[in-house]
Design a protein around this motif. Sequence first.
Motif, mmCIF file in Angstrom:
data_model
loop_
_atom_site.group_PDB
_atom_site.id
_atom_site.type_symbol
_atom_site.label_atom_id
_atom_site.label_comp_id
_atom_site.label_asym_id
_atom_site.label_seq_id
_atom_site.Cartn_x
_atom_site.Cartn_y
_atom_site.Cartn_z
ATOM 1 N N PRO A 94 26.005 38.607 47.714
ATOM 2 C CA PRO A 94 26.029 37.268 48.301
ATOM 3 C C PRO A 94 27.424 36.647 48.339
ATOM 4 C CG PRO A 94 24.194 37.482 46.791
ATOM 5 C CD PRO A 94 25.024 38.715 46.624
ATOM 6 N N SER A 95 28.302 37.100 47.447
ATOM 7 C CA SER A 95 29.673 36.586 47.411
ATOM 8 C C SER A 95 30.515 37.056 48.589
ATOM 9 C CB SER A 95 30.354 37.022 46.112
ATOM 10 O OG SER A 95 30.473 38.442 46.076
ATOM 11 N N GLY A 96 30.015 38.066 49.300
ATOM 12 C CA GLY A 96 30.783 38.666 50.394
ATOM 13 C C GLY A 96 31.497 39.934 49.981
ATOM 14 N N ALA A 97 31.445 40.267 48.691
ATOM 15 C CA ALA A 97 32.080 41.497 48.210
ATOM 16 C C ALA A 97 31.173 42.698 48.486
ATOM 17 C CB ALA A 97 32.351 41.389 46.705
ATOM 18 N N PRO A 98 31.740 43.894 48.652
ATOM 19 C CA PRO A 98 30.923 45.089 48.838
ATOM 20 C C PRO A 98 30.036 45.339 47.618
ATOM 21 C CG PRO A 98 33.196 45.518 49.447
ATOM 22 C CD PRO A 98 33.180 44.175 48.761
ATOM 23 N N ALA A 99 28.827 45.833 47.855
ATOM 24 C CA ALA A 99 27.875 46.065 46.766
ATOM 25 C C ALA A 99 27.956 47.474 46.183
ATOM 26 C CB ALA A 99 26.457 45.801 47.259
ATOM 27 N N LYS A 100 28.820 48.331 46.718
ATOM 28 C CA LYS A 100 28.798 49.743 46.339
ATOM 29 C C LYS A 100 29.056 49.979 44.863
ATOM 30 C CE LYS A 100 33.582 50.534 47.900
ATOM 31 N NZ LYS A 100 34.433 51.332 48.828
ATOM 32 N N ARG A 101 29.784 49.075 44.199
ATOM 33 C CA ARG A 101 30.045 49.265 42.768
ATOM 34 C C ARG A 101 28.761 49.159 41.943
ATOM 35 N NH1 ARG A 101 34.946 45.328 41.327
ATOM 36 N NH2 ARG A 101 34.423 46.117 39.240
#
Length: 247
Positions: A65-72
């Motif tokens: 939701p923050s706009g950061a990629p979720a892949k981590r």
Amino acid sequence: MDAPLDIGTISLRQREHALLAGGTQVGKSTLSDELQADFLYRYKGKKARNHISDTKPRYRAEWLPSGAPAKRRYKNWDHGQLVPGSVLVESPEDMDLAWGLGYRTTICSGEQWTPNQDGCIRHFHEKARRGRPQLLTVDETKDHFYGNGMARGEGKLVSVARAGAERGESGLYCTQRTQGISADLMEMMQRLYAFRLDNKKDAKRFQEFGAPEFTLPTDKYRFVYWWKGDYHHTWGPYQLAPPGKGT
């Protein structure tokens, strides 16, 4: 086998609900992905939404939701389908943020049922409106019920099936077992996609929503299709192409 039917012929429409049943690694997830993609494409002009309630977990969101990629979040996963353009959510606030940014698919993911699964489904239902089709996808429906068929939490996935038609909602309920799923949910199904089931008693429950008796497929990636609009007829079995080998 019957003559082939394309995905557009057998897929879900607005205000419809379907059961997708099958054992482990028989092709259930592959068909689920196709049905979801078809729904979003079919109603893209109306800005359709899809919310995935995932308790295995299986689906990988693309964004937080923050706009950061979720892949981590998935660095320790060795499986899982990436859903392009999707946002990983844990609360109604996360869902509102994702929708406000223009995303159409949200995923609430965990290793078991938790109250926020129910909370996100409740919010999805409450925000539905007639002019915007939306699809609730439940990746393992049985996880939302106790063994006696009583829904966990508020049982909002049942509310979507019972009252969602008035708001333009559809539901795709995927499961490996039908035993223990509420009869209130089962009776609302209008389409069925049935793969191999190891426990044949599970197929008996298809009759609760009107499907006739039929022989279940035994091979992987084969399924039988039924639609309530042609009450006494089943189609198939159809052969579904495995992932990476066409459609």
